[in-house]
Enzyme design. Sequence first.
Site, PDB file in Angstrom:
ATOM      1  N   LYS A 163       0.856  -1.182   0.000  1.00 22.70           N
ATOM      2  CA  LYS A 163       0.000   0.000   0.000  1.00 22.70           C
ATOM      3  C   LYS A 163       0.903   1.246   0.000  1.00 22.70           C
ATOM      4  O   LYS A 163       2.024   1.143   0.484  1.00 22.70           O
ATOM      5  CB  LYS A 163      -0.929  -0.008   1.207  1.00 22.70           C
ATOM      6  N   HIS A 193      -1.863  -6.023   4.877  1.00 21.79           N
ATOM      7  CA  HIS A 193      -1.399  -6.929   5.928  1.00 21.79           C
ATOM      8  C   HIS A 193      -2.418  -7.067   7.062  1.00 21.79           C
ATOM      9  O   HIS A 193      -2.349  -7.999   7.844  1.00 21.79           O
ATOM     10  CB  HIS A 193      -0.024  -6.512   6.454  1.00 21.79           C
ATOM     11  N   GLU A 231      -4.933   4.502  17.127  1.00 18.69           N
ATOM     12  CA  GLU A 231      -3.493   4.405  17.356  1.00 18.69           C
ATOM     13  C   GLU A 231      -3.063   5.442  18.375  1.00 18.69           C
ATOM     14  O   GLU A 231      -3.568   6.561  18.381  1.00 18.69           O
ATOM     15  CB  GLU A 231      -2.729   4.659  16.052  1.00 18.69           C
ATOM     16  N   HIS A 255      -7.497  -0.816   4.894  1.00 16.53           N
ATOM     17  CA  HIS A 255      -7.745  -1.642   6.081  1.00 16.53           C
ATOM     18  C   HIS A 255      -9.190  -1.550   6.571  1.00 16.53           C
ATOM     19  O   HIS A 255      -9.829  -2.571   6.842  1.00 16.53           O
ATOM     20  CB  HIS A 255      -6.823  -1.237   7.223  1.00 16.53           C
ATOM     21  N   LYS A 354      -5.015   8.912  14.865  1.00 16.97           N
ATOM     22  CA  LYS A 354      -3.702   8.849  15.508  1.00 16.97           C
ATOM     23  C   LYS A 354      -3.734   9.684  16.783  1.00 16.97           C
ATOM     24  O   LYS A 354      -4.550  10.584  16.914  1.00 16.97           O
ATOM     25  CB  LYS A 354      -2.632   9.396  14.563  1.00 16.97           C
TER      26      LYS A 354
HETATM   27  N1  LIG Z   1       7.632   1.062   6.324  1.00 16.32           N
HETATM   28  C1  LIG Z   1       6.457   0.527   6.626  1.00 16.32           C
HETATM   29  O1  LIG Z   1       6.193   0.104   7.752  1.00 16.32           O
HETATM   30  C2  LIG Z   1       5.396   0.406   5.566  1.00 16.32           C
HETATM   31  C3  LIG Z   1       4.124  -0.058   5.916  1.00 16.32           C
HETATM   32  C4  LIG Z   1       3.160  -0.213   4.919  1.00 16.32           C
HETATM   33  C5  LIG Z   1       3.482   0.095   3.599  1.00 16.32           C
HETATM   34  N2  LIG Z   1       4.725   0.554   3.300  1.00 16.32           N
HETATM   35  C6  LIG Z   1       5.021   0.854   1.899  1.00 16.32           C
HETATM   36  O2  LIG Z   1       6.152   0.086   1.508  1.00 16.32           O
HETATM   37  C7  LIG Z   1       6.975   0.816   0.615  1.00 16.32           C
HETATM   38  C8  LIG Z   1       8.384   0.889   1.186  1.00 16.32           C
HETATM   39  O3  LIG Z   1       8.348   1.526   2.440  1.00 16.32           O
HETATM   40  P1  LIG Z   1       9.672   1.982   3.205  1.00 16.32           P
HETATM   41  O4  LIG Z   1       9.219   2.605   4.458  1.00 16.32           O
HETATM   42  O5  LIG Z   1      10.670   0.876   3.252  1.00 16.32           O
HETATM   43  O6  LIG Z   1      10.208   3.108   2.227  1.00 16.32           O
HETATM   44  P2  LIG Z   1      11.576   3.905   2.288  1.00 16.32           P
HETATM   45  O7  LIG Z   1      12.406   3.428   3.435  1.00 16.32           O
HETATM   46  O8  LIG Z   1      11.248   5.348   2.184  1.00 16.32           O
HETATM   47  O9  LIG Z   1      12.242   3.519   0.891  1.00 16.32           O
HETATM   48  C9  LIG Z   1      12.707   2.218   0.595  1.00 16.32           C
HETATM   49  C10 LIG Z   1      13.892   2.306  -0.331  1.00 16.32           C
HETATM   50  O10 LIG Z   1      13.465   2.749  -1.597  1.00 16.32           O
HETATM   51  C11 LIG Z   1      14.550   3.411  -2.228  1.00 16.32           C
HETATM   52  N3  LIG Z   1      14.097   4.715  -2.730  1.00 16.32           N
HETATM   53  C12 LIG Z   1      13.611   5.746  -1.997  1.00 16.32           C
HETATM   54  N4  LIG Z   1      13.292   6.788  -2.804  1.00 16.32           N
HETATM   55  C13 LIG Z   1      13.592   6.397  -4.051  1.00 16.32           C
HETATM   56  C14 LIG Z   1      13.502   7.011  -5.310  1.00 16.32           C
HETATM   57  N5  LIG Z   1      13.018   8.245  -5.448  1.00 16.32           N
HETATM   58  N6  LIG Z   1      13.912   6.323  -6.399  1.00 16.32           N
HETATM   59  C15 LIG Z   1      14.391   5.073  -6.275  1.00 16.32           C
HETATM   60  N7  LIG Z   1      14.507   4.433  -5.095  1.00 16.32           N
HETATM   61  C16 LIG Z   1      14.101   5.079  -3.998  1.00 16.32           C
HETATM   62  C17 LIG Z   1      15.623   3.594  -1.193  1.00 16.32           C
HETATM   63  O11 LIG Z   1      16.620   2.620  -1.414  1.00 16.32           O
HETATM   64  P3  LIG Z   1      17.920   2.934  -2.314  1.00 16.32           P
HETATM   65  O12 LIG Z   1      18.266   4.358  -2.105  1.00 16.32           O
HETATM   66  O13 LIG Z   1      18.925   1.977  -1.795  1.00 16.32           O
HETATM   67  O14 LIG Z   1      17.493   2.633  -3.714  1.00 16.32           O
HETATM   68  C18 LIG Z   1      14.937   3.287   0.113  1.00 16.32           C
HETATM   69  O15 LIG Z   1      15.785   2.703   1.068  1.00 16.32           O
HETATM   70  C19 LIG Z   1       6.330   2.187   0.480  1.00 16.32           C
HETATM   71  O16 LIG Z   1       5.558   2.214  -0.688  1.00 16.32           O
HETATM   72  C20 LIG Z   1       5.416   2.301   1.689  1.00 16.32           C
HETATM   73  O17 LIG Z   1       4.283   3.083   1.408  1.00 16.32           O
HETATM   74  C21 LIG Z   1       5.683   0.711   4.252  1.00 16.32           C
END
Ligand SMILES: NC(=O)c1ccc[n+]([C@@H]2O[C@H](COP(=O)([O-])OP(=O)(O)OC[C@H]3O[C@@H](n4cnc5c(N)ncnc54)[C@H](OP(=O)(O)O)[C@@H]3O)[C@@H](O)[C@H]2O)c1
Length: 502
Positions: A163, A193, A231, A255, A354
């Site tokens: 998402k 999830h 939350e 959700h 929240k």
């Molecule tokens: N975190 C959570 O708990 C959570 C929960 C539900 C859904 N999500 C979804 O899951 C996805 C990932 O979440 P996240 O929190 O892991 O994200 P994040 O930490 O912001 O980004 C993940 C990775 O993506 C790469 N990235 C970031 N911006 C980029 C760009 N402009 N171009 C290319 N690569 C880029 C970076 O890796 P590199 O720089 O190494 O390429 C970064 O480490 C998102 O869509 C988020 O909405 C996350």
Amino acid sequence: MEFEHACDLPPVVTVAPCTIVIFGASGDLTSRKLIPALFSLYGQGKLPDPVAIVGCGRSMMNDSQFREKLFAQLPAETTGRKQWPDFAAGVHYRALTYDLQSFQGLAGFLAELDRKVGARGNRIFDLAVPPELYPVIAELLGEAGLARESGQSEGWARIIVEKPFGRDLASSISLNAILLKYFREEQIFRIDHYLAKETVQNTLIFRFANAIFEPLWNRHHIEYVGIVAAEELGIGNRAGYYEDAGVLRDMFQNHMMQLLVLTAMEPPARFDSRSVQDEKTKVIQSLRDFSTTDGSRLDLGQYGPGSINGQPVQGYRAEPGVRPDSTTPTFALMELYIDNWRWQNVPFYLVSGKRLPRKQTRIVVQFREVPHRLFRDVLGDNIFANRLTIETYPEEAIRLTFQTKNPGTSVCLRAMTMDFVYHEHYRGTTLDAYARVLLDCMVGDHMLFWRQDGIEQSWAFLTPVLEICEECQYRAQQLQIYPAGTWGPEQVHALMSRIKDE
Ligand SMILES: NC(=O)c1ccc[n+]([C@@H]2O[C@H](COP(=O)([O-])OP(=O)(O)OC[C@H]3O[C@@H](n4cnc5c(N)ncnc54)[C@H](OP(=O)(O)O)[C@@H]3O)[C@@H](O)[C@H]2O)c1
């Protein structure tokens, strides 16, 4: 008395060897959720053998740096750490950029890895990257030939999309179109999830494997349904995402809608993914169009400064990265109606926010009062009607409240609660929600994922609501600031007291 049915009856589904490719592997989701989930599956012997995990991203790392980073970021509660070196031996890292040449290189790398480990060409591509990259990666996978399947039972390719799946109807349709240009619907796994939580799944079993509730599960016996996802936490460091999303996109489109659908759906003809998805989709189709002028209710709020557990916390507008005049809602209460025979005119109250006093996730089914108040003379009008609560947090539990008589000579009623708390009755290991969805993707089971039509209908319902809410004037007039640590804006407190935990 407990009687447990055998649950591993044949046919036992086996998990075929595969390679799990995670894009965005240097990010938060990978280290906090995906790798801990895969590691716990490994510890429980549920990962296929052989399996390979390949992290991808722009960050420059080699395999051992990637493994060390992941180990250092394992959540504190992770058990079985002694097994990490064995697990980590199957974890690799490949730096890439988001262009065709890089993906052709990835295709070669995966083919070579296949030959080494014997993953038989089965691949899962997990998009743990910001949502702007979902269409980019889908297209690059397609152009590099990585979305193609061999046509045999082996050599499959699946894609997991996190998402948010679009930010409105138009963007979700266009994302689906790109995915479907390169992947068949059966190859696409759109994660929610929430659906993988045990109590959420148990809602279906509870409703359809017991004869006593289903006859009551309708407008004749149910006064209202409350669905609450409260939350305690604020937005933390997610302002970049949250300022644009707000609570409606963050929680309601996915959700909350899934919890509503599981509560309201008709019994499916069979307990398989397609039949269940068909019934879920019908509920979304039956939602009464929302309009803020015909009595439908939508309350929006945003947390101001306040206190949680006695500790002062700042307001939303003071969070890092938030505009000081932001009108992004962090709380919403929505009253919805389902126009079908079962649910006509039964209000469904969906609430999420929240910085509320405590974390709480539950579905409350409030039954109607008895038709004739036999005990009015002695007890007045205050006889509580029955209530069924399906709780996901703080406990995974199901509770039923009913009236009993207090012992003694006088007629004195007491509301009692009969409850079933998961952890008190189950001693085996449980799967965390991410472990469950990853495992389901490996075996190709879509039951817990969104299907294209469901997600588009959910956006079709919500997009007009978002459009109204995002009119500056509407927001400025409607958005109520509530002190952090309270149950939302004051105008909803009376209703909240009917659906939240006391
Ligand atoms: N975190 C959570 O708990 C959570 C929960 C539900 C859904 N999500 C979804 O899951 C996805 C990932 O979440 P996240 O929190 O892991 O994200 P994040 O930490 O912001 O980004 C993940 C990775 O993506 C790469 N990235 C970031 N911006 C980029 C760009 N402009 N171009 C290319 N690569 C880029 C970076 O890796 P590199 O720089 O190494 O390429 C970064 O480490 C998102 O869509 C988020 O909405 C996350």
